[in-house]
Scaffold this motif. Structure first.
Motif, PDB file in Angstrom:
ATOM      1  N   ASP A 145      50.285  31.830  35.495  1.00 57.66           N
ATOM      2  CA  ASP A 145      50.034  32.202  36.893  1.00 57.66           C
ATOM      3  C   ASP A 145      49.685  33.675  37.085  1.00 57.66           C
ATOM      4  OD1 ASP A 145      50.645  29.612  37.368  1.00 57.66           O
ATOM      5  OD2 ASP A 145      52.576  29.970  38.341  1.00 57.66           O
ATOM      6  N   SER A 146      49.942  34.510  36.097  1.00 51.80           N
ATOM      7  CA  SER A 146      49.688  35.949  36.251  1.00 51.80           C
ATOM      8  C   SER A 146      48.218  36.280  36.003  1.00 51.80           C
ATOM      9  CB  SER A 146      50.565  36.753  35.283  1.00 51.80           C
ATOM     10  OG  SER A 146      51.923  36.664  35.650  1.00 51.80           O
ATOM     11  N   ASN A 147      47.697  37.213  36.804  1.00 52.04           N
ATOM     12  CA  ASN A 147      46.354  37.734  36.590  1.00 52.04           C
ATOM     13  C   ASN A 147      46.313  39.179  37.086  1.00 52.04           C
ATOM     14  OD1 ASN A 147      46.355  37.453  39.348  1.00 52.04           O
ATOM     15  ND2 ASN A 147      44.453  36.308  39.474  1.00 52.04           N
ATOM     16  N   GLU A 148      45.181  39.840  36.917  1.00 54.77           N
ATOM     17  CA  GLU A 148      45.089  41.250  37.289  1.00 54.77           C
ATOM     18  C   GLU A 148      45.323  41.471  38.781  1.00 54.77           C
ATOM     19  OE1 GLU A 148      41.647  43.276  35.976  1.00 54.77           O
ATOM     20  OE2 GLU A 148      42.020  42.935  33.834  1.00 54.77           O
ATOM     21  N   GLY A 149      44.774  40.601  39.609  1.00 50.10           N
ATOM     22  CA  GLY A 149      44.945  40.748  41.051  1.00 50.10           C
ATOM     23  C   GLY A 149      46.394  40.682  41.472  1.00 50.10           C
ATOM     24  N   SER A 150      47.167  39.799  40.846  1.00 42.88           N
ATOM     25  CA  SER A 150      48.582  39.665  41.186  1.00 42.88           C
ATOM     26  C   SER A 150      49.347  40.942  40.870  1.00 42.88           C
ATOM     27  CB  SER A 150      49.196  38.482  40.419  1.00 42.88           C
ATOM     28  OG  SER A 150      48.536  37.278  40.729  1.00 42.88           O
ATOM     29  N   PHE A 151      49.048  41.553  39.729  1.00 41.72           N
ATOM     30  CA  PHE A 151      49.747  42.773  39.356  1.00 41.72           C
ATOM     31  C   PHE A 151      49.263  43.976  40.158  1.00 41.72           C
ATOM     32  CE2 PHE A 151      51.315  40.382  35.749  1.00 41.72           C
ATOM     33  CZ  PHE A 151      52.601  40.907  35.634  1.00 41.72           C
TER      34      PHE A 151
END
Length: 219
Positions: free
Chosen positions: A94-100
């Motif tokens: 579920d993690s991606n650059e936008g989330s971080f």
């Protein structure tokens, strides 16, 4: 342009979770500290097990973008600020650059925000989750509001992406340049962020109740 100076170390935590549609997850803990190097600098102190190296640029970019035109700190220039990335977590799928990037933005705002009791300063909050109705899993969370209430009939909705800053009590909002943020609530069980009714203008709360009643009548 004003200079943003940091006089002491402050810690902030940001968490971006989306459980509907395409699930997303990002979790960042920052320590914002004064630095003699000038400008804005970063120090990475987490392991790949906490935040994979592939999201390092996204975390730094999230904080840096807070000073870009149109952002919360656009009228400020960072002057001697060290951002230490000291914690966080990720999800395998579920993690991606936008989330971080979003999580880092929230962590930075949380670090500079006053404590919850100073931010709201209003007694008698109703902290029941609008989805499950319970309060056992409800925690305080900084929420970002819209600039103005939308034209369509969405005023008074209790999700932070629908509620606007002009629908909340002015004294509940943070001082400039954080006036679009409010110390709201988050249900860890449902993944729902919401603003308690006592921080929302009475007319907005009443309109929301009327719409809820009309929806119940149609069922």
């Amino acid at each position: 342009m004003k200079k943003l100076l940091i006089q002491r170390a402050m810690t902030g935590e940001g968490r971006f979770v989306r459980q509907t549609g395409f699930p997303r997850f990002g979790h960042v803990v920052l320590s914002v500290e004064p630095s003699s190097s000038g400008g804005l600098s970063f120090q990475w102190e987490v392991s790949p097990a906490q935040i994979p190296e592939m999201f390092r640029d996204a975390v730094c970019r999230g904080v840096s973008r807070m000073f870009e035109p149109g952002a919360k700190f656009a009228q400020y220039e960072p002057d001697g600020i060290l951002i230490r990335v000291v914690g966080g977590s990720s999800h395998d799928t579920d993690s991606n650059e936008g989330s971080f990037e979003i999580a880092a933005m929230e962590a930075f705002v949380m670090a500079l925000a006053p404590p919850p009791d100073e931010a709201a300063g209003l007694p008698g909050s109703s902290r029941g989750c609008p989805k499950c109705g319970g309060d056992a899993n409800v925690v305080s969370k900084m929420l970002m509001l819209g600039k103005q209430s939308p034209r369509e009939e969405r005023a008074g909705a209790r999700r932070p992406d629908q509620l606007a800053s002009d629908e909340c009590l002015p004294e509940a909002l943070l001082a400039a340049p954080l006036q679009q943020f409010i110390q709201g609530c988050y249900c860890t069980r449902c993944g729902v962020g919401f603003v308690p009714d006592n921080l929302v203008k009475p007319a907005v709360v009443e309109e929301a109740r009327k719409r809820a009643a009309r929806r119940a009548e149609r069922l």
